[in-house]
Motif scaffolding. Structure first.
Motif, short mmCIF file in Angstrom:
data_model
loop_
_atom_site.label_atom_id
_atom_site.label_comp_id
_atom_site.label_asym_id
_atom_site.label_seq_id
_atom_site.Cartn_x
_atom_site.Cartn_y
_atom_site.Cartn_z
N ASP A 56 -12.39 4.18 4.92
CA ASP A 56 -12.47 4.02 3.47
C ASP A 56 -13.55 4.97 2.94
N PRO A 57 -13.27 5.71 1.87
CA PRO A 57 -14.25 6.66 1.33
C PRO A 57 -15.61 6.04 1.07
N ASP A 58 -15.64 4.78 0.65
CA ASP A 58 -16.93 4.12 0.38
C ASP A 58 -17.73 3.86 1.64
N TRP A 59 -17.09 4.00 2.80
CA TRP A 59 -17.76 3.71 4.08
C TRP A 59 -17.97 4.99 4.90
N ASN A 85 -1.07 4.66 5.53
CA ASN A 85 -1.72 5.33 4.42
C ASN A 85 -1.42 4.67 3.08
N VAL A 86 -0.28 3.98 2.98
CA VAL A 86 0.01 3.22 1.76
C VAL A 86 -0.93 2.02 1.67
N LEU A 87 -1.08 1.36 2.83
CA LEU A 87 -1.92 0.17 2.85
C LEU A 87 -3.40 0.49 3.00
N LEU A 88 -3.65 1.68 3.51
CA LEU A 88 -4.99 2.04 3.92
C LEU A 88 -6.00 1.89 2.80
N MET A 89 -7.10 1.29 3.20
CA MET A 89 -8.23 1.08 2.30
C MET A 89 -7.86 0.19 1.12
N ALA A 90 -6.67 -0.45 1.20
CA ALA A 90 -6.29 -1.40 0.17
C ALA A 90 -6.94 -2.74 0.48
N MET A 91 -6.85 -3.62 -0.47
CA MET A 91 -7.36 -4.97 -0.25
C MET A 91 -6.27 -5.81 0.38
N VAL A 92 -6.73 -6.83 1.15
CA VAL A 92 -5.79 -7.78 1.73
C VAL A 92 -5.70 -8.94 0.75
N PHE A 93 -4.49 -9.18 0.21
CA PHE A 93 -4.33 -10.17 -0.86
C PHE A 93 -3.71 -11.46 -0.36
N ILE A 94 -3.96 -12.52 -1.08
CA ILE A 94 -3.19 -13.74 -0.90
C ILE A 94 -1.78 -13.43 -1.38
N PRO A 95 -0.76 -13.72 -0.57
CA PRO A 95 0.61 -13.35 -0.95
C PRO A 95 0.97 -13.81 -2.36
N GLY A 96 1.50 -12.87 -3.16
CA GLY A 96 1.99 -13.20 -4.48
C GLY A 96 0.94 -13.20 -5.56
N GLU A 98 -11.02 -6.85 3.10
CA GLU A 98 -10.86 -5.44 2.80
C GLU A 98 -10.80 -4.65 4.11
N ILE A 99 -9.81 -3.74 4.20
CA ILE A 99 -9.72 -2.85 5.35
C ILE A 99 -10.71 -1.72 5.15
N VAL A 100 -11.63 -1.53 6.11
CA VAL A 100 -12.63 -0.48 5.95
C VAL A 100 -12.43 0.67 6.93
N TRP A 101 -11.90 0.41 8.12
CA TRP A 101 -11.59 1.45 9.09
C TRP A 101 -10.21 1.18 9.67
N VAL A 102 -9.52 2.23 10.10
CA VAL A 102 -8.34 2.11 10.94
C VAL A 102 -8.57 3.01 12.15
N VAL A 103 -8.42 2.45 13.33
CA VAL A 103 -8.63 3.20 14.58
C VAL A 103 -7.37 3.03 15.42
N GLY A 104 -6.59 4.09 15.55
CA GLY A 104 -5.33 3.97 16.26
C GLY A 104 -4.43 2.98 15.53
N ASP A 105 -3.96 1.99 16.24
CA ASP A 105 -3.12 0.94 15.64
C ASP A 105 -3.93 -0.26 15.18
N GLU A 106 -5.25 -0.18 15.26
CA GLU A 106 -6.11 -1.33 14.96
C GLU A 106 -6.84 -1.13 13.64
N ILE A 107 -7.04 -2.23 12.92
CA ILE A 107 -7.82 -2.18 11.68
C ILE A 107 -9.15 -2.89 11.89
N ILE A 108 -10.13 -2.48 11.09
CA ILE A 108 -11.42 -3.17 11.05
C ILE A 108 -11.61 -3.69 9.63
#
Length: 457
Positions: free
Chosen positions: A442-445, A10-21, A31-41
Motif C-alpha cells: 500500500d502506498p501509505d506503507w 490489483n483490483v482488490l489490492l490496498m482496498a479495504m475489507v468490508f462487511i459483505p453488502g 485493511e490489506i497493507v502488503w501482498v507477498v506472493g499469494d499471501e496478504i498481510i
C-alpha cells in the motif's frame, strides 16, 4: 502467480475489507497493507504482532509500522519455502510450547481475564492464534536449519572475524561467579505434615460434596503461585515436564470428577484434578501445600552446617567431599557441589558461570563481595523447590566484567562469528527470494527504510 490472478489482486489490492453488502467508511473492519506472493498481510495482523512483540519484551527496530510488516513478509517467504521443502511439524511440540507460552503470558499479566483484555479476544481465540504462530515458527525453523544450520568456521576465520570487529562494538561480558554449595534440610515435625494432609483431605471433601470448586480452593490456598492465579491449572504438559511422583499419579487419572490421593514431591504435598487429555499431553489442576518449618528446626540445621564448615576450614574434610557425603542438594552433590546455570536465554546456560542477577536471590545477597576460595557462614535460603534449607557457599572462581576477547571468551566469539556468517547467508537468500516474488505494498506503507531491498517493485 499468473496474470489473471495478478489482475484480480490489483483490483482488490490496498482496498479495504468490508462487511459483505455494506460499503460505508464506518463499516471498514480491516485493511490489506502488503501482498507477498499469494499471501496478504492485514493491518490487524500488524497490530497483533506488535502486541506479541511487546508481550515478549522484544526490540522493535525503528518505526513499528515499517519493521513489523517487513518481518511478517519475511515469515511469508520462509513459509513458502517450507512448502517447497516439505518441512513437517511435530504437533506434540506445538501443543507443549503453546501451553508453556499461554502460562507465561497469563503469569505476566496476572490473570486470564487480563490476557483476554490485552489481546481483545477470548482465550480460545488467543490459543488458536498462538497455535498457528507456533506451528508457522516451527516450519520457519525447519527451513533455516535446512539451509543455514550447518555453518562451521575454522579458528583462523573466527580470529579474522574478531579482528574485524571495532573494539567499541565488542560485547561487555558481565562479571560471573562459579560456586559450590552444601545444603542441609531441616527436619519437618510430623505434626506439621499431618496438619497439611488434614487440610488437603478437607479440600477434597469440599470438592466432592459440592461446597467449593477445586479451582476456587486452589486460587485461595495453593502455594504454587504460578498456577494458583489460574485456579490451580497447570496447562497441557508431557510426563517428562513433571516430577515422577506427580506424573505417575496424574497420567493414571482420566476422570475429571475424581480428586487424587495426597501426593508427596520435593515441592510439598499435592492433590490433583485431571482436566483433559490430548494425545501425550494432559491438562490438570493441583493444590500445593508446604509444611511450615519452625525456627528451632532451622536453627538446628544451621548448627549442623556450621560444624561441617568448621571441618572444611580446619582441613579435616574438603568442600568437595562435604558436598558429596553431606549435602541434601540432589542437583550438585554428585558434582562436588558445583552449581550449574540453568537460566533461560543466558549465555552462561549449561556452564558453572552465573551473573549475579542469575543467582538465587538468597545466594546473591551472600556472595556479592566474597573472594575466590572464601566459604560463607551458614545461612537460610529458599531452594529451587521452594523449600527452606541451610546452606554454605564457596566461591570457586570470580570472573570480572570485561570486554569480550578472543583469549578468555573464545566460545562467545565463535558463536558471534557463526551467527554473523549464518545471517549473511540468510540475507543473500532472502534478497534473491524477494526478487523472484510478487510483492505489492500500500502506498501509505511504502515510506520506510526497509532492511532488505527489492520490496518496492
Amino acid at each position: 502467480m499468473n496474470d489473471s490472478a495478478k489482475k484480480i489482486l490489483n483490483v482488490l489490492l490496498m482496498a479495504m475489507v468490508f462487511i459483505p453488502g455494506l460499503f460505508s467508511q464506518n463499516n471498514i473492519i480491516d485493511e490489506i497493507v502488503w501482498v507477498v506472493g499469494d499471501e496478504i498481510i492485514l493491518k490487524s495482523e500488524v497490530e497483533e504482532y506488535r502486541k506479541e512483540i511487546l508481550m515478549q519484551n522484544q526490540r522493535i527496530e525503528g518505526d513499528p509500522y515499517c519493521f513489523i510488516p517487513e518481518q511478517l513478509a519475511i515469515r511469508k517467504l520462509f513459509l513458502d519455502q517450507a512448502k517447497i521443502d516439505s518441512i513437517q511439524v511435530q504437533e506434540t511440540n506445538v501443543n507443549r510450547m503453546l501451553e508453556y507460552q499461554i502460562n507465561e503470558y497469563t503469569a505476566s499479566v496476572g490473570s486470564v481475564e487480563k490476557l483476554e483484555e490485552y489481546f481483545g479476544k477470548p482465550l480460545s481465540d488467543i490459543r488458536e492464534d498462538m497455535r498457528n504462530q507456533l506451528r508457522e515458527q516451527q516450519l520457519i525453523d525447519g527451513v533455516q536449519q535446512k539451509h543455514f544450520g550447518s555453518v562451521s568456521l575454522t579458528p583462523s576465520e573466527i580470529r579474522k572475524y574478531y579482528n574485524s570487529i571495532p573494539q567499541d562494538s565488542l560485547p561487555f561480558i558481565p562479571a560471573t561467579l562459579e560456586l559450590q554449595v552444601v545444603t542441609v534440610e531441616p527436619e519437618v515435625p510430623l505434626e506439621e505434615i499431618d496438619a497439611v494432609k488434614a487440610r488437603l483431605r478437607d479440600f477434597t471433601e469440599q470438592v466432592n460434596s459440592g461446597k467449593q470448586s477445586f479451582s476456587t480452593l486452589a486460587l485461595i490456598n495453593s502455594e504454587d503461585q504460578g498456577t494458583a492465579i489460574r485456579g490451580g491449572e497447570g496447562g497441557f504438559t508431557t510426563r517428562s515436564n513433571l516430577v515422577p511422583e506427580f506424573a505417575n499419579v496424574l497420567f493414571a487419572m482420566n476422570d475429571p470428577s475424581k480428586i487424587s490421593n495426597i501426593v508427596e514431591t520435593e515441592y510439598g504435598y499435592h492433590i490433583i484434578q485431571f482436566v483433559e487429555r490430548r494425545g501425550d499431553l494432559v491438562n490438570y489442576r493441583h493444590i500445593l501445600l508446604k509444611p511450615k518449618i519452625p525456627q528451632q528446626q532451622l536453627d538446628t540445621a544451621l548448627v549442623r552446617l556450621d560444624s561441617i564448615r568448621t571441618g572444611i576450614v580446619d582441613k579435616k574434610i574438603s568442600f568437595e567431599d562435604a558436598a558429596t557425603y553431606f549435602s541434601a542438594d540432589k542437583d550438585t552433590r554428585n558434582n562436588k557441589g558445583i552449581m550449574v546455570n540453568n537460566s533461560r536465554n543466558s549465555p552462561n546456560t549449561g556452564t558453572p558461570r552465573f551473573a549475579l542477577n542469575e543467582l538465587n536471590q538468597d545466594i546473591a545477597r551472600v556472595v556479592g563481595e566474597m573472594k575466590i576460595g572464601a566459604i560463607s557462614e551458614p545461612f537460610i535460603m529458599t531452594n529451587n523447590s521452594g523449600k527452606q534449607v541451610a546452606a554454605i557457599i564457596k566461591i570457586a572462581q570470580r570472573n570480572e566484567g570485561h570486554k569480550a576477547n578472543i583469549n578468555n571468551d573464545y566460545q562467545i566469539i565463535k558463536q558471534m562469528a557463526e551467527g554473523n556468517k549464518r545471517q549473511g547467508l540468510m540475507d543473500t537468500w532472502l534478497e534473491k527470494k524477494i526478487t523472484g516474488t510478487y510483492v505489492r505494498i500500500d502506498p501509505d506503507w511504502q515510506k520506510c527504510d526497509f532492511k532488505y531491498k527489492g520490496w518496492i517493485k
